[in-house]
Write an enzyme that holds these catalytic residues in place. Structure first.
Site, PDB file in Angstrom:
ATOM      1  N   LYS A  22     -11.661   3.383 -19.394  1.00 30.33           N
ATOM      2  CA  LYS A  22     -10.604   2.764 -18.585  1.00 30.33           C
ATOM      3  C   LYS A  22     -11.181   1.993 -17.406  1.00 30.33           C
ATOM      4  O   LYS A  22     -10.806   0.839 -17.147  1.00 30.33           O
ATOM      5  CB  LYS A  22      -9.635   3.833 -18.079  1.00 30.33           C
ATOM      6  CG  LYS A  22      -8.673   3.359 -16.980  1.00 30.33           C
ATOM      7  CD  LYS A  22      -7.883   4.510 -16.406  1.00 30.33           C
ATOM      8  CE  LYS A  22      -6.951   4.048 -15.285  1.00 30.33           C
ATOM      9  NZ  LYS A  22      -7.685   3.720 -14.044  1.00 30.33           N
ATOM     10  N   ASN A  23     -12.075   2.611 -16.647  1.00 30.56           N
ATOM     11  CA  ASN A  23     -12.578   1.980 -15.433  1.00 30.56           C
ATOM     12  C   ASN A  23     -13.433   0.753 -15.733  1.00 30.56           C
ATOM     13  O   ASN A  23     -13.529  -0.156 -14.914  1.00 30.56           O
ATOM     14  CB  ASN A  23     -13.364   2.990 -14.591  1.00 30.56           C
ATOM     15  CG  ASN A  23     -12.459   4.067 -14.003  1.00 30.56           C
ATOM     16  OD1 ASN A  23     -11.252   3.876 -13.893  1.00 30.56           O
ATOM     17  ND2 ASN A  23     -13.035   5.195 -13.639  1.00 30.56           N
ATOM     18  N   ARG A  97      -3.059  -0.985  -9.578  1.00 27.78           N
ATOM     19  CA  ARG A  97      -4.159  -1.077  -8.622  1.00 27.78           C
ATOM     20  C   ARG A  97      -5.279  -1.965  -9.163  1.00 27.78           C
ATOM     21  O   ARG A  97      -5.962  -2.664  -8.404  1.00 27.78           O
ATOM     22  CB  ARG A  97      -4.701   0.324  -8.322  1.00 27.78           C
ATOM     23  CG  ARG A  97      -5.750   0.361  -7.229  1.00 27.78           C
ATOM     24  CD  ARG A  97      -6.077   1.769  -6.828  1.00 27.78           C
ATOM     25  NE  ARG A  97      -4.960   2.436  -6.193  1.00 27.78           N
ATOM     26  CZ  ARG A  97      -4.628   2.297  -4.928  1.00 27.78           C
ATOM     27  NH1 ARG A  97      -5.310   1.488  -4.156  1.00 27.78           N
ATOM     28  NH2 ARG A  97      -3.596   2.944  -4.435  1.00 27.78           N
ATOM     29  N   ASP A 121      -2.389   5.501  -8.088  1.00 28.92           N
ATOM     30  CA  ASP A 121      -2.406   6.945  -7.857  1.00 28.92           C
ATOM     31  C   ASP A 121      -2.014   7.313  -6.430  1.00 28.92           C
ATOM     32  O   ASP A 121      -2.316   6.598  -5.486  1.00 28.92           O
ATOM     33  CB  ASP A 121      -3.811   7.512  -8.091  1.00 28.92           C
ATOM     34  CG  ASP A 121      -4.155   7.560  -9.563  1.00 28.92           C
ATOM     35  OD1 ASP A 121      -3.224   7.700 -10.351  1.00 28.92           O
ATOM     36  OD2 ASP A 121      -5.334   7.467  -9.895  1.00 28.92           O
ATOM     37  N   ASP A 319     -13.658  11.399 -10.471  1.00 27.90           N
ATOM     38  CA  ASP A 319     -12.572  11.504 -11.446  1.00 27.90           C
ATOM     39  C   ASP A 319     -12.628  12.788 -12.266  1.00 27.90           C
ATOM     40  O   ASP A 319     -11.663  13.092 -12.986  1.00 27.90           O
ATOM     41  CB  ASP A 319     -12.601  10.296 -12.390  1.00 27.90           C
ATOM     42  CG  ASP A 319     -12.040   9.039 -11.726  1.00 27.90           C
ATOM     43  OD1 ASP A 319     -11.387   9.166 -10.680  1.00 27.90           O
ATOM     44  OD2 ASP A 319     -12.260   7.934 -12.254  1.00 27.90           O
ATOM     45  N   MET A 341     -14.101  11.935  -1.448  1.00 25.77           N
ATOM     46  CA  MET A 341     -13.695  10.540  -1.402  1.00 25.77           C
ATOM     47  C   MET A 341     -12.191  10.309  -1.224  1.00 25.77           C
ATOM     48  O   MET A 341     -11.786   9.296  -0.679  1.00 25.77           O
ATOM     49  CB  MET A 341     -14.193   9.817  -2.658  1.00 25.77           C
ATOM     50  CG  MET A 341     -15.719   9.803  -2.740  1.00 25.77           C
ATOM     51  SD  MET A 341     -16.388   9.082  -4.247  1.00 25.77           S
ATOM     52  CE  MET A 341     -15.904   7.372  -4.057  1.00 25.77           C
TER      53      MET A 341
END
Length: 435
Positions: A22-23, A97, A121, A319, A341
């Site tokens: 996904k990223n 995003r 998110d 993640d 983070m």
């Protein structure tokens, strides 16, 4: 709002193949804007966030030929730049995003871009400063329109420069790289993110004609070129899914083979799960997790309690912090989870406590998990998914729990995991999607 009804306590068995990353997808698909030529992307994850980005590109005039759900041929030869200043773009871009990733390519090729105030998110503040400051150093000017909640960027030309990033932001690095590939002169980015997904983007851009060196390090040097051409790119397996499946197998005492896991790109992920006592056998590019009656958390060499914390690559990805936390609830031993983070990512632990887990939320960034060693099985409850990764963690908890659980707001899970209910049901899970 859709829900999952989960009947827990079932041992799973079989083979599962991780989706495309996904990223990586959000960066790679945005990069097709850099050229009027055809770009073929393979192993695309069929998930909400990625599909929204493809729809957004189509609204901009990009041709997208969806050969199948995992392959798409893009051609950005007739981009409607003015669409980006429209209310429709602000609404659609604000839902995603990842829409911020089109700013770099638009600045590079069309000399202007618009960034809606991002959604996504509810895991805490995600700054755009790294992106904006990087664009400014390349010669772009930005204005923030407070009444419409969006940034407008423009430039007469981008010019290469040296920049030291204040944080090794993955999306910030990727966006600045895409802006710099057609800037005049040489750009040096120090303290750059070096995640596999950034490496993938840089290698793809080089195949398109860019000149990027230092790939895999925290200093990227980019010699600007006049134009880029087409290419074919295949995305990596999603490392977050791989980690999720390792945790799922341990929690449910299941025997699972993760086929094509992209082992060489996983970094410290396998080792972190081994520190929780999870056994796995890596053969080539596959990971086999045997059924385990129990798994015991290791301690540091001096006997102190293990701490698992997130850190920029090659450290442990943030993640998977939610997954590790959930998996630790049924281990033997204790662990301190430190999510550095994002200040709101651990707030989902109240749902795990309601399920019977022993967790002390020390502050917004730290939680101590006291492993129950399966002495007290988690119990099914009704809960809501606050974000993609917490949603997957709660699904894993529900699959290991006694009785029935209902997970609401599963659109958050669908944003990051393709057909997750169907794929896990094929292993023996009992998950029902309720519209």
């Amino acid at each position: 709002m859709a829900s999952f009804e989960v009947k827990g306590g079932k041992k799973l068995q079989g083979t599962i193949v991780p989706q495309g990353a996904k990223n990586e997808a959000l960066q790679i698909i945005s990069a097709v804007l850099l050229t009027p030529e055809s770009v073929t992307i393979e192993n695309i994850p069929d998930i909400l966030d990625v599909n929204l980005l493809i729809e957004l590109l189509q609204d901009m005039g990009v041709k997208a030929d969806r050969v199948d759900r995992q392959t798409c041929i893009f051609k950005a030869d007739n981009v409607d730049v003015d669409y980006l200043s429209s209310e429709d773009f602000r609404k659609k871009g604000g839902r995603l995003r990842g829409s911020v990733m089109i700013a770099g390519p638009m600045l590079a090729r069309f000399k202007k871009a618009f960034i809606p105030k991002p959604g996504g998110d509810k895991i805490g503040r995600r700054r755009l400063d790294t992106h904006i400051i990087g664009f400014e150093k390349l010669g772009a000017r930005f204005d923030y329109h407070d009444e419409l909640n969006y940034f407008q960027l423009s430039t007469s030309r981008l010019k290469g420069t040296f920049m030291l990033l204040d944080e090794p932001s993955v999306t910030g690095t990727a966006n600045i790289v895409m802006a710099a590939v057609m800037a005049e002169g040489t750009t040096t980015i120090y303290n750059a993110a070096c995640e596999p997904y950034v490496q993938q983007l840089c290698r793809m851009l080089n195949r398109m004609g860019a000149k990027i060196s230092g790939i895999g390090s925290n200093m990227l040097v980019i010699e600007g070129v006049d134009a880029l051409g087409g290419t074919t790119h295949r995305m990596l397996p999603d490392m977050i899914e791989v980690g999720s499946f390792i945790g799922l197998a341990a929690m449910t005492q299941s025997e699972i083979l993760i086929k094509g896991a992209g082992v060489e790109h996983l970094g410290v992920i396998p080792e972190k799960f081994r520190q929780l006592g999870i056994r796995m056998d890596i053969k080539g590019d596959d990971i086999f997790i045997p059924s385990q009656e129990k798994y015991e958390i290791s301690t540091f060499l001096d006997g102190s309690v293990l701490t698992v914390y997130d850190h920029p690559w090659p450290g442990f990805t943030p993640d998977l912090i939610s997954i590790v936390l959930v998996v630790a609830t049924q281990a033997v031993g204790s662990v301190l989870i430190h999510q550095k983070m994002f200040e709101s990512r651990l707030f989902f632990v109240d749902k795990l406590i309601d399920m019977g887990a022993q967790i002390i939320l020390c502050d917004p960034h730290r939680a101590t998990v006291i492993g129950l060693g399966r002495k007290n099985q988690l119990r099914g409850i009704t809960m809501s998914s606050p974000d993609i990764r917490a949603g997957q963690a709660l699904l894993i908890a529900a699959l290991s729990a006694e009785g029935k659980s209902v997970i609401q707001n599963i659109e958050q899970i669908d944003r990051g995991y393709q057909y997750i209910d169907q794929r896990l049901n094929s292993l023996g899970a009992e998950i029902t999607r309720i519209p």
